[in-house]
Design a protein around this motif. Structure first.
Motif, mmCIF file in Angstrom:
data_model
loop_
_atom_site.group_PDB
_atom_site.id
_atom_site.type_symbol
_atom_site.label_atom_id
_atom_site.label_comp_id
_atom_site.label_asym_id
_atom_site.label_seq_id
_atom_site.Cartn_x
_atom_site.Cartn_y
_atom_site.Cartn_z
ATOM 1 N N ASN A 78 6.327 9.050 1.476
ATOM 2 C CA ASN A 78 7.098 9.355 0.263
ATOM 3 C C ASN A 78 7.402 8.083 -0.535
ATOM 4 O OD1 ASN A 78 9.278 9.924 2.823
ATOM 5 N ND2 ASN A 78 9.691 8.225 1.446
ATOM 6 N N GLY A 79 6.449 7.163 -0.559
ATOM 7 C CA GLY A 79 6.629 5.921 -1.308
ATOM 8 C C GLY A 79 6.038 6.018 -2.706
ATOM 9 N N GLY A 80 5.708 4.848 -3.279
ATOM 10 C CA GLY A 80 5.204 4.790 -4.657
ATOM 11 C C GLY A 80 3.887 5.529 -4.840
ATOM 12 N N ALA A 81 2.950 5.322 -3.921
ATOM 13 C CA ALA A 81 1.636 5.963 -4.073
ATOM 14 C C ALA A 81 1.768 7.480 -3.955
ATOM 15 C CB ALA A 81 0.677 5.430 -3.016
ATOM 16 N N LYS A 85 15.571 9.950 1.959
ATOM 17 C CA LYS A 85 14.508 9.558 1.021
ATOM 18 C C LYS A 85 13.696 10.777 0.594
ATOM 19 C CE LYS A 85 13.663 4.773 2.449
ATOM 20 N NZ LYS A 85 12.678 3.847 3.012
ATOM 21 N N ARG A 118 9.705 10.245 7.039
ATOM 22 C CA ARG A 118 10.454 10.024 8.292
ATOM 23 C C ARG A 118 11.944 9.842 8.026
ATOM 24 N NH1 ARG A 118 8.299 3.841 9.541
ATOM 25 N NH2 ARG A 118 8.785 3.067 7.464
ATOM 26 N N LEU A 123 -5.534 6.831 1.332
ATOM 27 C CA LEU A 123 -5.452 5.916 0.184
ATOM 28 C C LEU A 123 -5.795 4.480 0.579
ATOM 29 C CD1 LEU A 123 -4.426 8.284 -1.359
ATOM 30 C CD2 LEU A 123 -2.466 6.971 -2.095
ATOM 31 N N THR A 165 -0.641 8.642 2.467
ATOM 32 C CA THR A 165 -0.179 7.619 1.522
ATOM 33 C C THR A 165 0.672 6.576 2.237
ATOM 34 O OG1 THR A 165 1.992 8.509 0.845
ATOM 35 C CG2 THR A 165 0.040 9.501 -0.177
ATOM 36 N N THR A 166 0.744 6.644 3.573
ATOM 37 C CA THR A 166 1.469 5.596 4.299
ATOM 38 C C THR A 166 0.505 4.415 4.535
ATOM 39 O OG1 THR A 166 0.913 6.074 6.609
ATOM 40 C CG2 THR A 166 2.609 7.458 5.605
ATOM 41 N N PRO A 167 1.045 3.231 4.806
ATOM 42 C CA PRO A 167 0.149 2.106 5.109
ATOM 43 C C PRO A 167 -0.292 2.068 6.571
ATOM 44 C CG PRO A 167 2.417 1.337 4.871
ATOM 45 C CD PRO A 167 2.465 2.825 4.715
ATOM 46 N N VAL A 168 -0.013 3.135 7.319
ATOM 47 C CA VAL A 168 -0.345 3.129 8.755
ATOM 48 C C VAL A 168 -1.868 3.191 8.931
ATOM 49 C CG1 VAL A 168 -0.003 4.272 10.978
ATOM 50 C CG2 VAL A 168 1.823 4.313 9.268
ATOM 51 N N ARG A 209 -2.555 -4.311 -1.537
ATOM 52 C CA ARG A 209 -2.235 -3.102 -2.281
ATOM 53 C C ARG A 209 -2.393 -3.416 -3.752
ATOM 54 N NH1 ARG A 209 3.605 -1.359 -0.219
ATOM 55 N NH2 ARG A 209 3.239 -1.311 1.969
ATOM 56 N N MET A 229 -3.682 0.460 7.995
ATOM 57 C CA MET A 229 -4.221 -0.550 7.074
ATOM 58 C C MET A 229 -4.443 -1.869 7.821
ATOM 59 S SD MET A 229 -2.667 -1.458 3.351
ATOM 60 C CE MET A 229 -1.215 -2.386 3.762
ATOM 61 N N MET A 242 -10.442 5.533 -5.556
ATOM 62 C CA MET A 242 -9.204 5.586 -6.356
ATOM 63 C C MET A 242 -8.948 4.226 -7.022
ATOM 64 S SD MET A 242 -5.365 6.484 -5.062
ATOM 65 C CE MET A 242 -3.930 6.039 -6.024
ATOM 66 N N LEU A 243 -9.140 3.176 -6.227
ATOM 67 C CA LEU A 243 -8.942 1.817 -6.749
ATOM 68 C C LEU A 243 -9.911 1.528 -7.896
ATOM 69 C CD1 LEU A 243 -7.527 -0.929 -6.313
ATOM 70 C CD2 LEU A 243 -9.319 -1.482 -4.673
ATOM 71 N N GLY A 245 -9.832 5.227 0.123
ATOM 72 C CA GLY A 245 -9.090 4.856 -1.081
ATOM 73 C C GLY A 245 -9.848 3.965 -2.052
HETATM 74 P P1 NAP Z 1 5.359 2.223 -0.221
HETATM 75 O O1 NAP Z 1 5.971 2.518 -1.543
HETATM 76 O O2 NAP Z 1 5.897 1.127 0.620
HETATM 77 O O3 NAP Z 1 5.410 3.609 0.626
HETATM 78 C C1 NAP Z 1 4.942 3.695 1.949
HETATM 79 C C2 NAP Z 1 5.368 5.031 2.542
HETATM 80 O O4 NAP Z 1 4.824 5.085 3.870
HETATM 81 C C3 NAP Z 1 6.876 5.210 2.679
HETATM 82 O O5 NAP Z 1 7.202 6.542 2.434
HETATM 83 C C4 NAP Z 1 7.134 4.861 4.142
HETATM 84 O O6 NAP Z 1 8.213 5.560 4.716
HETATM 85 C C5 NAP Z 1 5.867 5.388 4.790
HETATM 86 N N1 NAP Z 1 5.614 4.722 6.058
HETATM 87 C C6 NAP Z 1 5.475 3.393 6.279
HETATM 88 N N2 NAP Z 1 5.248 3.165 7.588
HETATM 89 C C7 NAP Z 1 5.297 4.383 8.211
HETATM 90 C C8 NAP Z 1 5.163 4.817 9.563
HETATM 91 N N3 NAP Z 1 4.943 3.937 10.546
HETATM 92 N N4 NAP Z 1 5.241 6.137 9.810
HETATM 93 C C9 NAP Z 1 5.462 7.023 8.836
HETATM 94 N N5 NAP Z 1 5.596 6.666 7.524
HETATM 95 C C10 NAP Z 1 5.523 5.375 7.222
HETATM 96 O O7 NAP Z 1 3.804 1.906 -0.365
HETATM 97 P P2 NAP Z 1 2.794 2.493 -1.468
HETATM 98 O O8 NAP Z 1 2.766 1.616 -2.633
HETATM 99 O O9 NAP Z 1 3.129 3.932 -1.645
HETATM 100 O O10 NAP Z 1 1.372 2.312 -0.721
HETATM 101 C C11 NAP Z 1 1.072 3.069 0.414
HETATM 102 C C12 NAP Z 1 -0.385 2.893 0.811
HETATM 103 O O11 NAP Z 1 -1.235 3.377 -0.225
HETATM 104 C C13 NAP Z 1 -0.814 1.444 1.068
HETATM 105 O O12 NAP Z 1 -1.655 1.429 2.171
HETATM 106 C C14 NAP Z 1 -1.572 1.089 -0.185
HETATM 107 O O13 NAP Z 1 -2.572 0.109 0.046
HETATM 108 C C15 NAP Z 1 -2.211 2.402 -0.542
HETATM 109 N N6 NAP Z 1 -2.533 2.511 -1.978
HETATM 110 C C16 NAP Z 1 -3.838 2.609 -2.324
HETATM 111 C C17 NAP Z 1 -4.173 2.726 -3.655
HETATM 112 C C18 NAP Z 1 -5.615 2.860 -4.046
HETATM 113 O O14 NAP Z 1 -5.939 2.638 -5.208
HETATM 114 N N7 NAP Z 1 -6.480 3.247 -3.145
HETATM 115 C C19 NAP Z 1 -3.176 2.729 -4.649
HETATM 116 C C20 NAP Z 1 -1.840 2.636 -4.242
HETATM 117 C C21 NAP Z 1 -1.526 2.509 -2.894
HETATM 118 P P3 NAP Z 1 9.754 5.142 4.464
HETATM 119 O O15 NAP Z 1 10.023 5.521 3.031
HETATM 120 O O16 NAP Z 1 10.493 5.960 5.434
HETATM 121 O O17 NAP Z 1 9.822 3.665 4.705
#
Ligand code: NAP
Length: 303
Positions: free
Chosen positions: A131-134, A159, A155, A228, A197-200, A302, A202, A254-255, A251
């Protein structure tokens, strides 16, 4: 070659040295033979407004935005497209009529590979992990695609509730239900599309997956698993999904696609060399573009 007339593009972030965007965009610019250059600009949060004023003064044509400025830049822009407003984040800014206009190309970048699947999305169920930015761009994209139901898992209950509420006054009609992680086994069995969409998983934690082997075994045959993350490729999550007969999507596309849309806007042209951009990214990710030491820095990045 830089000349007296070279036009400036770039990416702002803090840090920004990990960004793959300069490689992708400069490869396209070189291929097109245009007098532009795309630079990384490390901008600390407290300098964001000063940087924007400076960019206006030196005639920057447009720029990409990465962490931590995607939300912070919103109040500094003259105009924000409806999709960026809906997502609540801007990843691309264009100078238009002496004003900064922000948009979000992650949404269309995310949908682009899905559009190649000739699904009737109106009958499909999506399960989104994180539930983050992506995840915000993913939910907006799935809504644009017309998907029937979106179930999002996180989790942290607070949030999750804040995420749900943030769509209440959205111009998009989002059909979203949020769930705690423990609901995954039940939801995964209904998923036509499962998005991580989590970084797990990566780089460098490449052996990890957001789902267990037992849970992913419940994914219906023929479902799409979309990660992603673009490095490693495939991730552990995608390998697990392929083993149970799912279609795997990484991903990288998408990039590439979010960059393609941005570059078309900055250059004001309908076509850009997408194959060159994709190849430049692949080479950088595989270490051929920058050498092994730099690869490690860029591999988990990212945008
Ligand atoms: P973010 O804002 O930090 O959000 C990450 C999300 O993952 C949060 O909801 C976080 O939960 C959750 N998370 C982190 N570790 C976890 C775990 N161990 N178990 C369960 N949930 C977990 O990051 P973001 O910007 O959304 O980016 C997320 C991923 O997307 C990255 O890997 C990034 O490289 C990828 N991405 C790829 C592209 C593309 O163009 N392909 C574009 C954007 C992002 P909490 O909120 O509870 O901390």
């Amino acid at each position: 070659m830089i000349t007296g007339k070279t036009q400036l593009l770039g990416v702002i972030g803090h840090p920004v040295e990990h960004s793959l965007s300069p490689t992708m965009h400069n490869a396209a610019i070189a291929n097109l033979g245009l007098d532009y250059v795309y630079l990384p600009f490390p901008i600390a949060p407290e300098n964001l407004k000063t940087a924007l004023d400076g960019f206006a003064a030196i005639g920057v044509v447009g720029f990409s935005i990465t962490i931590p400025h995607k939300q912070a830049i919103l109040p500094l822009l003259s105009d924000i497209t409806p999709i960026a407003q809906a997502v609540g984040a801007v990843n691309t800014v264009v100078r238009k009529d002496n004003q900064w206009v922000g948009t979000n190309t992650d949404v269309d970048g995310f949908i682009s590979p899905l559009r190649n699947y000739n699904h009737d999305w109106s009958q499909q169920v999506a399960v989104v992990l994180g539930n983050g930015g992506a995840a915000r761009a993913v939910v907006a994209g799935l809504t644009q695609l017309g998907i029937s139901e979106i179930h999002l898992l996180g989790r942290n209950l607070e949030k999750l509730q804040a995420f749900q509420q943030s769509w209440e006054n959205s111009p998009l009609e989002v059909n979203l239900q949020v769930h705690e992680w423990k609901s995954l086994p039940e939801l995964i069995s209904q998923a036509n599309l499962l998005v991580n969409t989590t970084p797990v998983g990566m780089y460098p934690r490449i052996g990890e997956s957001p789902v267990s082997v037992e849970d992913i075994a419940n994914l219906p045959p023929g479902a799409i698993a979309y990660d992603l993350i673009y490095t490693p490729n495939p991730t552990q999550f995608l390998q697990q999904a392929q083993q149970v007969g799912a279609v795997a999507m990484d991903g990288l596309e998408m990039l590439v696609q979010q960059g393609v849309i941005a570059l078309k806007m900055w250059l004001q042209q309908d076509t850009v060399p997408i194959d060159i951009m994709r190849q430049a990214l692949r080479e950088q990710l595989s270490g051929r573009g920058r050498g092994v030491g730099s690869r490690e820095q860029g591999a988990g990045s990212r945008e």
